[in-house]
Enzyme design. Sequence first.
Site, short mmCIF file in Angstrom:
data_model
loop_
_atom_site.label_atom_id
_atom_site.label_comp_id
_atom_site.label_asym_id
_atom_site.label_seq_id
_atom_site.Cartn_x
_atom_site.Cartn_y
_atom_site.Cartn_z
N ASN A 152 -17.55 -21.10 27.82
CA ASN A 152 -16.11 -21.10 27.06
C ASN A 152 -16.57 -22.29 25.99
O ASN A 152 -16.41 -22.19 24.65
CB ASN A 152 -14.58 -21.83 27.19
CG ASN A 152 -15.03 -22.89 28.01
OD1 ASN A 152 -16.32 -23.89 28.00
ND2 ASN A 152 -13.89 -23.35 27.93
N GLU A 249 -16.46 -31.70 35.66
CA GLU A 249 -14.97 -31.43 34.12
C GLU A 249 -14.74 -29.66 34.60
O GLU A 249 -15.11 -29.24 34.67
CB GLU A 249 -15.70 -31.53 32.68
CG GLU A 249 -15.96 -32.71 33.07
CD GLU A 249 -15.02 -33.57 32.60
OE1 GLU A 249 -13.64 -33.46 32.43
OE2 GLU A 249 -15.17 -34.85 31.88
N CYS A 283 -10.40 -25.14 28.99
CA CYS A 283 -9.77 -25.71 30.30
C CYS A 283 -8.49 -26.84 30.15
O CYS A 283 -8.03 -26.84 30.92
CB CYS A 283 -10.70 -26.52 30.92
SG CYS A 283 -11.41 -27.89 29.33
N GLU A 457 -16.21 -37.03 30.56
CA GLU A 457 -17.66 -37.11 29.44
C GLU A 457 -16.96 -38.41 28.07
O GLU A 457 -16.06 -38.57 27.72
CB GLU A 457 -17.83 -35.72 28.89
CG GLU A 457 -17.93 -35.07 30.28
CD GLU A 457 -18.88 -33.86 30.39
OE1 GLU A 457 -18.15 -33.18 29.39
OE2 GLU A 457 -19.39 -33.75 29.82
P1 NDP Z 1 -16.96 -21.36 37.01
O1 NDP Z 1 -17.14 -23.02 37.63
O2 NDP Z 1 -16.99 -19.53 37.39
O3 NDP Z 1 -18.91 -21.30 36.38
C1 NDP Z 1 -19.37 -22.78 36.45
C2 NDP Z 1 -21.10 -23.07 36.17
O4 NDP Z 1 -21.13 -23.43 37.50
C3 NDP Z 1 -21.29 -21.24 35.58
O5 NDP Z 1 -22.32 -22.26 35.10
C4 NDP Z 1 -21.96 -21.14 36.76
O6 NDP Z 1 -22.93 -20.49 37.77
C5 NDP Z 1 -21.94 -21.79 38.16
N1 NDP Z 1 -21.66 -22.05 39.65
C6 NDP Z 1 -21.06 -20.93 39.86
N2 NDP Z 1 -21.27 -21.26 41.20
C7 NDP Z 1 -22.12 -22.43 41.87
C8 NDP Z 1 -22.81 -23.34 43.49
N3 NDP Z 1 -22.42 -22.75 43.74
N4 NDP Z 1 -23.10 -24.32 42.63
C9 NDP Z 1 -24.02 -24.76 41.40
N5 NDP Z 1 -23.31 -23.71 40.41
C10 NDP Z 1 -22.88 -23.13 40.54
O7 NDP Z 1 -16.53 -21.61 35.72
P2 NDP Z 1 -16.64 -20.58 34.15
O8 NDP Z 1 -18.27 -20.75 34.26
O9 NDP Z 1 -16.09 -19.24 34.62
O10 NDP Z 1 -15.92 -21.04 33.15
C11 NDP Z 1 -14.41 -21.65 33.63
C12 NDP Z 1 -13.85 -22.82 34.55
O11 NDP Z 1 -14.69 -23.82 33.17
C13 NDP Z 1 -12.56 -22.74 34.16
O12 NDP Z 1 -11.73 -23.60 35.30
C14 NDP Z 1 -12.21 -23.92 32.80
O13 NDP Z 1 -11.00 -24.09 32.73
C15 NDP Z 1 -13.57 -24.71 33.63
N6 NDP Z 1 -13.75 -25.46 32.03
C16 NDP Z 1 -13.40 -27.32 32.28
C17 NDP Z 1 -13.88 -28.15 31.33
C18 NDP Z 1 -13.44 -29.46 31.57
O14 NDP Z 1 -13.87 -29.75 30.52
N7 NDP Z 1 -12.93 -29.83 32.17
C19 NDP Z 1 -14.40 -27.15 29.49
C20 NDP Z 1 -14.30 -25.92 29.45
C21 NDP Z 1 -14.05 -25.36 30.97
P3 NDP Z 1 -22.73 -18.47 36.67
O15 NDP Z 1 -22.43 -18.22 35.81
O16 NDP Z 1 -23.60 -17.93 37.04
O17 NDP Z 1 -21.56 -18.34 37.54
#
Ligand code: NDP
Length: 483
Positions: A152, A249, A283, A457
């Site tokens: 995002n 996060e 998020c 952060e």
């Molecule tokens: P995901 O949890 O699907 O993915 C996050 C990242 O982790 C991606 O780069 C993903 O790769 C990677 N990933 C997936 N599986 C693994 C693993 N087993 N080991 C290591 N890395 C892995 O989240 P989204 O990208 O769908 O983002 C949305 C989510 O993020 C929402 O839940 C949102 O709330 C949260 N978010 C939290 C924020 C905060 O600051 N608290 C800010 C923004 C978002 P790949 O892309 O290949 O799947």
Amino acid sequence: MQTQPTASHYIGGAYVEDTAGTPIDVIYPATGEVIGRVYSATPAVIDHALTSARAAQAEWAAMTGTERGRILRRAADILRERNHDLSVLETYDTGKPYQETSVVDATSGADALEYFGGMAATLTGEHIPLGEDWVYTRREPLGVCVGIGAWNYPTQIACWKSAPALACGNTMVFKPSETTPLCALKVAEILHEAGAPAGVYNVVQGLGDVGAALVSDPRVDKVSLTGSVPTGRKVYAAAAAEMKHVTMELGGKSPLIIFDDADLENAVSGAILGNFYSSGQVCSNGTRVFVQSGIKEAFLARLTERLGAAVIGDPQDPETSFGPMVSERQMEIVQGYIAKGQDEGARLVTGGERLERDGFFLEPTVFADVTDDMTIAREEIFGPVMAVLDFEDEADVMARANDTEFGLAAGVFTSDLTRAHRVAAGFEAGTCFINSYNDAPVEAPFGGVKASGVGRENSKAAIEHYSQVKSVYVRMGDLEAPF
Ligand code: NDP
């Protein structure tokens, strides 16, 4: 604009390609067109990145904080100078309107680089007198940090993680989300143009398996993830196996409480910012909007009126204020939640449909008469769907607001000063807002409690998560021993 990057990865101060990796198409969410292609990192690419980061770390840490900080602040200046182009690219990467990206993404990344750049020279230990002996502490880097981003806020996440990490003398390997691979490469280019030595900041593309390989590698000392709770649980467990430091996060289902005495216009603004900015893909969004009975009908009427003024369309047009979802998959997930909301008996006030045009556009959607047990009130939707719940009294709404596994953010709108602070104190959430929503200045700690995360952060608090303290006991006289 050229959206195809020079190569997929940025390692050791240069672009690196390896087409043996799984191809990842970059899709422009506003049209569904393929606008670029990168390749997931192969084991050789991952090894190259970690070797480069490890090799660069000692030299980077040996520089003075002033020197490191100067490079980060120079990078901040370059980000700001190129804000227009970076914002256009961020809009291609994510589909978020240029109206947003031009004021939020590269600019907040620059703020982080400037803030932590300014702080780098001030990161010191302390002197602890013990009679004639004394202890001094050294604030030392952790080593090699892995950053893993969500889709995002690709530029912002890349900078929020790298700025404190680099300020403290760590190096980084960053893996963007496979959905938005473009912007972190620009951050890498700019950091190196600003003077960061080769290997200090590396970017590798990939699916979740690349992230998993990075997290479990013994050369890595710290992992900072922005992502969903299920991914967070996996990454935290993998990091724990080798006792690595973590920042998590994660997601949320945050409450936004609007009391009868709130300023209606401000409360509606807060609800819009906390549900429809970035098409709801934030998020910390306040997606459970608790509205006290005396203001409910006025709130819904004004909200519907204001949503009618949203300009939905080409996100590159500066007039557009509401863009598409990031991907077809995410749009389908959100459509599934809209259907569940209707099935479970929530009242659809406005929206709910996919727009008849190319790309992944959903209408801003509001459900009223939502109850606490409905799926749309319990699960993170991560799309433009607001759930409005009724309440009568403060104690009741506080218990319901906190009745969730998440604890990322929370907000309250009221004109009663004492109540505002009492409610903020009662929230089980890491980031709270009074008569506002979703502000995230770099000066303030940002993060969650409960399942929403670990660590913080931004702000001085981030330094604790990218450095460790060594204490050194200094004896000034002779040392006695029992034998
Ligand atoms: P995901 O949890 O699907 O993915 C996050 C990242 O982790 C991606 O780069 C993903 O790769 C990677 N990933 C997936 N599986 C693994 C693993 N087993 N080991 C290591 N890395 C892995 O989240 P989204 O990208 O769908 O983002 C949305 C989510 O993020 C929402 O839940 C949102 O709330 C949260 N978010 C939290 C924020 C905060 O600051 N608290 C800010 C923004 C978002 P790949 O892309 O290949 O799947």
